[in-house]
Design a protein around this motif. Structure first.
Motif, mmCIF file in Angstrom:
data_model
loop_
_atom_site.group_PDB
_atom_site.id
_atom_site.type_symbol
_atom_site.label_atom_id
_atom_site.label_comp_id
_atom_site.label_asym_id
_atom_site.label_seq_id
_atom_site.Cartn_x
_atom_site.Cartn_y
_atom_site.Cartn_z
ATOM 1 N N HIS A 18 55.834 45.294 37.933
ATOM 2 C CA HIS A 18 55.906 46.708 37.282
ATOM 3 C C HIS A 18 54.533 47.466 37.101
ATOM 4 C CE1 HIS A 18 57.584 50.108 34.618
ATOM 5 N NE2 HIS A 18 56.527 49.857 33.876
ATOM 6 N N LYS A 19 53.596 46.687 36.484
ATOM 7 C CA LYS A 19 52.323 47.197 36.336
ATOM 8 C C LYS A 19 51.613 47.606 37.490
ATOM 9 C CE LYS A 19 52.174 45.198 31.425
ATOM 10 N NZ LYS A 19 52.111 46.292 30.548
ATOM 11 N N LEU A 20 51.855 46.773 38.531
ATOM 12 C CA LEU A 20 51.027 46.916 39.749
ATOM 13 C C LEU A 20 51.707 48.022 40.300
ATOM 14 C CD1 LEU A 20 49.299 46.254 41.960
ATOM 15 C CD2 LEU A 20 50.878 44.516 42.933
ATOM 16 N N SER A 21 52.898 48.425 40.277
ATOM 17 C CA SER A 21 53.356 49.587 40.898
ATOM 18 C C SER A 21 52.803 50.969 40.294
ATOM 19 C CB SER A 21 55.080 49.590 40.860
ATOM 20 O OG SER A 21 55.534 48.631 41.309
ATOM 21 N N LEU A 22 52.368 50.802 38.991
ATOM 22 C CA LEU A 22 51.993 51.956 38.299
ATOM 23 C C LEU A 22 50.584 52.107 38.735
ATOM 24 C CD1 LEU A 22 53.386 51.279 34.573
ATOM 25 C CD2 LEU A 22 53.925 53.390 36.206
ATOM 26 N N MET A 23 49.834 51.060 38.866
ATOM 27 C CA MET A 23 48.409 51.027 39.435
ATOM 28 C C MET A 23 48.328 51.813 40.987
ATOM 29 S SD MET A 23 46.831 47.497 38.249
ATOM 30 C CE MET A 23 45.358 47.898 38.775
ATOM 31 N N THR A 28 48.009 57.910 39.175
ATOM 32 C CA THR A 28 47.567 57.186 37.817
ATOM 33 C C THR A 28 46.198 57.379 37.598
ATOM 34 O OG1 THR A 28 49.340 55.623 37.999
ATOM 35 C CG2 THR A 28 47.417 54.739 37.055
ATOM 36 N N ARG A 29 45.563 57.767 36.492
ATOM 37 C CA ARG A 29 44.296 58.283 36.266
ATOM 38 C C ARG A 29 43.451 56.762 35.949
ATOM 39 N NH1 ARG A 29 43.172 63.289 36.481
ATOM 40 N NH2 ARG A 29 41.397 63.001 35.324
ATOM 41 N N PRO A 30 42.092 57.026 36.020
ATOM 42 C CA PRO A 30 41.189 55.501 35.471
ATOM 43 C C PRO A 30 41.764 55.195 34.221
ATOM 44 C CG PRO A 30 39.961 57.340 36.588
ATOM 45 C CD PRO A 30 41.089 58.004 36.365
ATOM 46 N N VAL A 31 41.861 55.891 33.368
ATOM 47 C CA VAL A 31 41.989 55.314 31.856
ATOM 48 C C VAL A 31 43.287 54.240 31.958
ATOM 49 C CG1 VAL A 31 43.284 57.242 30.894
ATOM 50 C CG2 VAL A 31 42.030 55.711 29.517
ATOM 51 N N LEU A 32 44.436 54.837 32.490
ATOM 52 C CA LEU A 32 45.601 53.917 32.652
ATOM 53 C C LEU A 32 45.358 52.976 33.746
ATOM 54 C CD1 LEU A 32 48.566 53.320 31.945
ATOM 55 C CD2 LEU A 32 49.177 55.097 33.482
ATOM 56 N N LEU A 37 45.129 47.121 34.811
ATOM 57 C CA LEU A 37 44.509 46.036 35.293
ATOM 58 C C LEU A 37 44.090 44.753 34.397
ATOM 59 C CD1 LEU A 37 43.411 44.921 37.992
ATOM 60 C CD2 LEU A 37 41.187 46.304 37.399
ATOM 61 N N ARG A 38 43.622 45.373 33.234
ATOM 62 C CA ARG A 38 43.435 44.565 31.942
ATOM 63 C C ARG A 38 44.524 43.676 31.648
ATOM 64 N NH1 ARG A 38 44.067 44.251 26.741
ATOM 65 N NH2 ARG A 38 44.948 46.267 26.688
ATOM 66 N N GLU A 39 45.899 44.386 31.616
ATOM 67 C CA GLU A 39 47.467 43.638 31.058
ATOM 68 C C GLU A 39 47.400 42.648 32.163
ATOM 69 O OE1 GLU A 39 48.507 47.700 28.426
ATOM 70 O OE2 GLU A 39 49.444 47.133 30.528
ATOM 71 N N ILE A 40 47.414 43.008 33.429
ATOM 72 C CA ILE A 40 47.796 42.257 34.508
ATOM 73 C C ILE A 40 46.873 40.875 34.521
ATOM 74 C CG2 ILE A 40 48.236 41.963 37.091
ATOM 75 C CD1 ILE A 40 48.833 44.778 37.327
ATOM 76 N N GLY A 41 45.476 41.195 34.196
ATOM 77 C CA GLY A 41 44.728 40.021 34.049
ATOM 78 C C GLY A 41 45.193 38.827 32.836
ATOM 79 N N ILE A 42 45.665 39.606 31.776
ATOM 80 C CA ILE A 42 46.131 38.687 30.952
ATOM 81 C C ILE A 42 47.589 37.929 31.369
ATOM 82 C CG2 ILE A 42 47.388 38.298 28.699
ATOM 83 C CD1 ILE A 42 45.696 40.935 27.636
ATOM 84 N N LEU A 43 48.471 38.605 31.894
ATOM 85 C CA LEU A 43 49.901 38.022 32.472
ATOM 86 C C LEU A 43 49.276 36.909 33.592
ATOM 87 C CD1 LEU A 43 51.715 41.215 32.570
ATOM 88 C CD2 LEU A 43 51.933 39.144 31.111
ATOM 89 N N MET A 44 48.477 37.350 34.637
ATOM 90 C CA MET A 44 48.156 36.238 35.546
ATOM 91 C C MET A 44 47.352 35.104 35.179
ATOM 92 S SD MET A 44 47.510 38.759 39.018
ATOM 93 C CE MET A 44 47.749 37.646 40.102
ATOM 94 N N GLY A 45 46.583 35.501 34.040
ATOM 95 C CA GLY A 45 45.682 34.324 33.678
ATOM 96 C C GLY A 45 46.458 33.385 32.874
ATOM 97 N N GLY A 90 40.874 41.106 30.948
ATOM 98 C CA GLY A 90 42.210 40.520 30.310
ATOM 99 C C GLY A 90 41.852 38.792 30.236
ATOM 100 N N LEU A 91 41.374 38.451 31.254
ATOM 101 C CA LEU A 91 40.999 36.920 31.209
ATOM 102 C C LEU A 91 40.243 36.621 29.996
ATOM 103 C CD1 LEU A 91 40.318 36.225 34.851
ATOM 104 C CD2 LEU A 91 42.469 35.697 33.753
ATOM 105 N N ARG A 92 39.206 37.483 29.747
ATOM 106 C CA ARG A 92 38.299 37.253 28.594
ATOM 107 C C ARG A 92 39.189 37.231 27.205
ATOM 108 N NH1 ARG A 92 34.996 41.667 28.931
ATOM 109 N NH2 ARG A 92 33.746 40.855 30.576
#
Ligand SMILES: O=P(O)(O)OC[C@H]1O[C@H](OP(=O)(O)OP(=O)(O)O)[C@H](O)[C@@H]1O
Ligand SMILES: O=c1cc[nH]c(=O)[nH]1
Ligand SMILES: [Mg+2]
Length: 219
Positions: A18-23, A28-32, A37-45, A90-92
């Motif tokens: 879902h988040k990747l589709s938004l990206m 989709t503007r840089p702030v979102l 990308l940060r949130e996906i980093g957490i989920l993939m991490g 996100g990984l950090r």
């Protein structure tokens, strides 16, 4: 989820998709884009770190003593600049004690070959999580792994995390780095004549930082 490529694992969790589709959405503007990308980093991490080793040491809980499991060795997050930085955020958050390294690369717009402009890596890196959202021709990721191998890091200690992989890049990476697993959120269709991923999301670095595609500021 396994894929048609033996070294590629696709992380198809609905939240990631879902988040990747938004990206991917061009509006989709840089702030979102950065936040996603940060949130996906957490989920993939969470999946990326599934095989980290644990070692027990004794602790006291308020009730008793126990041998409690803790991460056994160092973990190093290596971002391929620039776009890797956004995913590493996100990984950090997951691993605030992780060491960090940086490999600065940009892809030559004519030849599509990676050009290296910066390398800084910690000593004794332990498990290395190499991060770049885009695996297109594979040139940048393969170059980054070569930098790590040149520093004496074993291929078995490296994992490559990306958001979108192109089949061409996976094939090249798997041929050059057969012992380095790739984790991706999506395997897209193909590369266009400029070696951009289709359907892709455009230029990840430019979308993260709001720079104009293909142009560099002059002093
Ligand atoms: O698989 P490849 O064909 O090598 O392409 C992928 C590379 O291209 C992008 O970086 P870019 O060169 O745009 O640099 P940037 O992150 O500074 O924008 C991307 O973040 C990868 O590093
Ligand atoms: O589609 C692509 C290919 C290379 N780099 C990107 O940021 N996007
Ligand atoms: Mg870029």
């Amino acid at each position: 989820m396994t894929s048609r490529f033996p070294t590629l694992t696709l992380l198809d969790h609905p939240l990631i998709q879902h988040k990747l589709s938004l990206m991917r959405d061009r509006t989709t503007r840089p702030v979102l884009f950065r936040q996603l990308l940060r949130e996906i980093g957490i989920l993939m991490g969470y999946e990326l770190t599934r095989d980290l080793t644990l070692k027990t040491r004794p602790i006291e809980t308020p009730m008793t003593t126990m041998d409690a499991p803790f991460l056994a060795g160092p973990v190093t997050l290596v971002s391929i600049l620039r776009a890797g930085l956004g995913m590493t955020e996100g990984l950090r958050e997951l691993m605030p004690d992780a060491k960090e390294g940086h490999i600065g690369l940009f892809r030559d717009p004519e030849t599509h070959q990676p050009r290296e402009y910066f390398v800084k890596l910690p000593a004794d890196p332990g498990r290395v999580l190499l991060v770049d959202p885009m695996l297109a021709t594979g040139g940048s990721a393969v170059h980054a792994v070569e930098v790590l191998l040149d520093r004496g890091i074993a291929a078995r200690d490296i994992r490559f995390l990306c958001l979108i992989a192109a089949p061409e890049g996976v094939e090249r990476f798997a041929a050059a780095c057969p012992d380095v697993p790739i984790l991706a959120a999506a395997l897209d269709s193909h590369l266009d004549e400029n070696a951009y991923i289709i359907p892709g999301l455009g230029d990840a670095g430019d979308r993260l930082y709001g720079t104009e595609h293909g142009k560099t500021a002059t002093a």
